[in-house]
Design a protein around this motif. Sequence first.
Motif, PDB file in Angstrom:
ATOM      1  N   VAL A 283       0.845  -1.196   0.000  1.00  0.00           N
ATOM      2  CA  VAL A 283       0.000   0.000   0.000  1.00  0.00           C
ATOM      3  C   VAL A 283       0.879   1.244   0.000  1.00  0.00           C
TER       4      VAL A 283
ATOM      5  N   GLU B 168      -2.479   5.546  -1.823  1.00  0.00           N
ATOM      6  CA  GLU B 168      -3.572   4.569  -1.786  1.00  0.00           C
ATOM      7  C   GLU B 168      -4.214   4.545  -0.410  1.00  0.00           C
TER       8      GLU B 168
ATOM      9  N   ILE C 156      -8.134   5.362   0.236  1.00  0.00           N
ATOM     10  CA  ILE C 156      -9.022   4.327   0.787  1.00  0.00           C
ATOM     11  C   ILE C 156      -9.702   4.844   2.057  1.00  0.00           C
TER      12      ILE C 156
ATOM     13  N   LEU D 162     -16.214  -3.392  -1.305  1.00  0.00           N
ATOM     14  CA  LEU D 162     -14.876  -3.631  -1.835  1.00  0.00           C
ATOM     15  C   LEU D 162     -14.740  -3.017  -3.225  1.00  0.00           C
TER      16      LEU D 162
ATOM     17  N   LEU E 120     -14.239   0.741  -2.992  1.00  0.00           N
ATOM     18  CA  LEU E 120     -12.894   1.088  -2.544  1.00  0.00           C
ATOM     19  C   LEU E 120     -11.868   0.873  -3.652  1.00  0.00           C
ATOM     20  N   ALA E 121     -12.049  -0.185  -4.427  1.00  0.00           N
ATOM     21  CA  ALA E 121     -11.133  -0.424  -5.546  1.00  0.00           C
ATOM     22  C   ALA E 121     -11.212   0.718  -6.559  1.00  0.00           C
TER      23      ALA E 121
ATOM     24  N   ILE F  76      -6.187  -3.300  -0.518  1.00  0.00           N
ATOM     25  CA  ILE F  76      -7.241  -3.330   0.498  1.00  0.00           C
ATOM     26  C   ILE F  76      -7.074  -4.559   1.394  1.00  0.00           C
TER      27      ILE F  76
ATOM     28  N   LEU G 175      -4.425  -3.897   3.920  1.00  0.00           N
ATOM     29  CA  LEU G 175      -4.903  -3.085   5.042  1.00  0.00           C
ATOM     30  C   LEU G 175      -5.718  -3.929   6.022  1.00  0.00           C
TER      31      LEU G 175
ATOM     32  N   VAL H 288      -8.745  -2.299   8.393  1.00  0.00           N
ATOM     33  CA  VAL H 288     -10.123  -2.522   7.942  1.00  0.00           C
ATOM     34  C   VAL H 288     -10.490  -3.981   8.185  1.00  0.00           C
TER      35      VAL H 288
ATOM     36  N   VAL I 121     -16.660  -3.443   3.573  1.00  0.00           N
ATOM     37  CA  VAL I 121     -15.361  -3.232   4.203  1.00  0.00           C
ATOM     38  C   VAL I 121     -15.557  -2.080   5.202  1.00  0.00           C
TER      39      VAL I 121
ATOM     40  N   ARG J 149     -13.837   0.340   8.355  1.00  0.00           N
ATOM     41  CA  ARG J 149     -12.630   0.835   9.030  1.00  0.00           C
ATOM     42  C   ARG J 149     -12.737   0.527  10.514  1.00  0.00           C
TER      43      ARG J 149
END
Length: 108
Positions: free
Chosen positions: A44, A48, A52, A65, A68-69, A82, A85, A91, A105, A107
Amino acid sequence: MVVSIDTSRAPSRKAPAPSARSTPASVPPPTNPLQLPFALPEEVTPDEFVAIIAALEEEGGTRTLGDLALAIPASARPISAILALADAGVVVFDAAAPFDAMIQVTRI
Protein backbone atom coordinates in the motif's frame (compact mmCIF):
# COMPACT_ATOMS: atom_id res chain seq x y z
CA MET A 1 16.63 66.20 -1.59
CA VAL A 2 18.82 63.13 -2.11
CA VAL A 3 19.57 60.75 0.70
CA SER A 4 22.22 58.08 0.46
CA ILE A 5 22.44 55.11 2.75
CA ASP A 6 25.78 53.58 3.63
CA THR A 7 25.22 49.79 3.78
CA SER A 8 28.87 48.88 4.15
CA ARG A 9 28.60 48.91 7.94
CA ALA A 10 25.22 47.17 8.16
CA PRO A 11 25.20 43.81 9.94
CA SER A 12 25.00 40.74 7.73
CA ARG A 13 21.49 39.29 7.37
CA LYS A 14 22.56 35.89 6.16
CA ALA A 15 21.09 32.98 8.04
CA PRO A 16 23.61 30.85 9.86
CA ALA A 17 24.60 27.74 8.01
CA PRO A 18 22.80 24.64 9.31
CA SER A 19 24.99 22.38 11.34
CA ALA A 20 25.66 18.85 10.20
CA ARG A 21 23.95 17.58 13.35
CA SER A 22 20.65 19.34 13.84
CA THR A 23 19.33 16.73 16.28
CA PRO A 24 21.01 15.20 19.28
CA ALA A 25 22.64 11.83 18.73
CA SER A 26 20.37 10.27 21.36
CA VAL A 27 17.23 10.92 19.27
CA PRO A 28 16.76 8.09 16.77
CA PRO A 29 15.42 8.97 13.33
CA PRO A 30 11.73 8.19 12.89
CA THR A 31 11.15 4.73 11.51
CA ASN A 32 7.56 5.50 10.54
CA PRO A 33 7.57 8.93 8.85
CA LEU A 34 3.77 8.99 8.63
CA GLN A 35 3.52 8.48 12.42
CA LEU A 36 0.78 5.91 11.97
CA PRO A 37 -0.08 3.61 14.87
CA PHE A 38 0.84 0.69 12.60
CA ALA A 39 3.34 -0.03 9.85
CA LEU A 40 1.97 0.77 6.41
CA PRO A 41 2.02 -2.51 4.46
CA GLU A 42 4.49 -2.70 1.58
CA GLU A 43 1.63 -3.34 -0.85
CA VAL A 44 0.00 0.00 0.00
CA THR A 45 1.40 3.36 -1.02
CA PRO A 46 0.65 6.42 1.14
CA ASP A 47 -1.54 7.78 -1.69
CA GLU A 48 -3.57 4.57 -1.79
CA PHE A 49 -3.90 4.56 1.99
CA VAL A 50 -5.23 8.11 2.10
CA ALA A 51 -7.63 7.50 -0.80
CA ILE A 52 -9.02 4.33 0.79
CA ILE A 53 -9.50 5.94 4.20
CA ALA A 54 -11.09 9.03 2.62
CA ALA A 55 -13.49 6.85 0.62
CA LEU A 56 -14.45 4.98 3.80
CA GLU A 57 -14.99 8.18 5.76
CA GLU A 58 -17.22 9.64 3.03
CA GLU A 59 -19.72 6.88 3.77
CA GLY A 60 -19.44 6.74 7.53
CA GLY A 61 -16.65 4.17 7.69
CA THR A 62 -18.11 1.37 5.54
CA ARG A 63 -18.05 0.81 1.77
CA THR A 64 -18.10 -2.07 -0.64
CA LEU A 65 -14.88 -3.63 -1.83
CA GLY A 66 -15.75 -2.58 -5.39
CA ASP A 67 -16.24 1.06 -4.35
CA LEU A 68 -12.89 1.09 -2.54
CA ALA A 69 -11.13 -0.42 -5.55
CA LEU A 70 -12.56 2.36 -7.70
CA ALA A 71 -11.29 4.93 -5.19
CA ILE A 72 -7.68 4.06 -6.13
CA PRO A 73 -7.77 3.95 -9.95
CA ALA A 74 -4.01 4.47 -10.31
CA SER A 75 -3.29 1.34 -8.27
CA ALA A 76 -1.99 -1.64 -10.23
CA ARG A 77 -3.51 -4.02 -7.66
CA PRO A 78 -6.32 -2.26 -5.75
CA ILE A 79 -7.83 -5.39 -4.17
CA SER A 80 -4.39 -6.46 -2.92
CA ALA A 81 -3.90 -3.05 -1.32
CA ILE A 82 -7.24 -3.33 0.50
CA LEU A 83 -6.48 -6.90 1.60
CA ALA A 84 -3.11 -5.70 2.93
CA LEU A 85 -4.90 -3.09 5.04
CA ALA A 86 -7.13 -5.85 6.40
CA ASP A 87 -4.04 -7.90 7.29
CA ALA A 88 -2.62 -4.81 9.06
CA GLY A 89 -5.82 -4.47 11.10
CA VAL A 90 -6.94 -1.18 9.57
CA VAL A 91 -10.12 -2.52 7.94
CA VAL A 92 -12.29 -5.63 8.30
CA PHE A 93 -14.50 -7.49 5.87
CA ASP A 94 -18.03 -8.71 6.60
CA ALA A 95 -17.26 -12.33 7.50
CA ALA A 96 -20.83 -13.48 6.86
CA ALA A 97 -20.94 -12.23 3.27
CA PRO A 98 -19.50 -13.87 0.15
CA PHE A 99 -16.21 -12.44 -1.03
CA ASP A 100 -17.10 -10.37 -4.07
CA ALA A 101 -17.27 -6.73 -5.12
CA MET A 102 -20.27 -6.14 -2.86
CA ILE A 103 -18.67 -7.31 0.40
CA GLN A 104 -18.72 -4.59 3.02
CA VAL A 105 -15.36 -3.23 4.20
CA THR A 106 -15.32 -1.33 7.49
CA ARG A 107 -12.63 0.84 9.03
CA ILE A 108 -11.64 -0.27 12.51
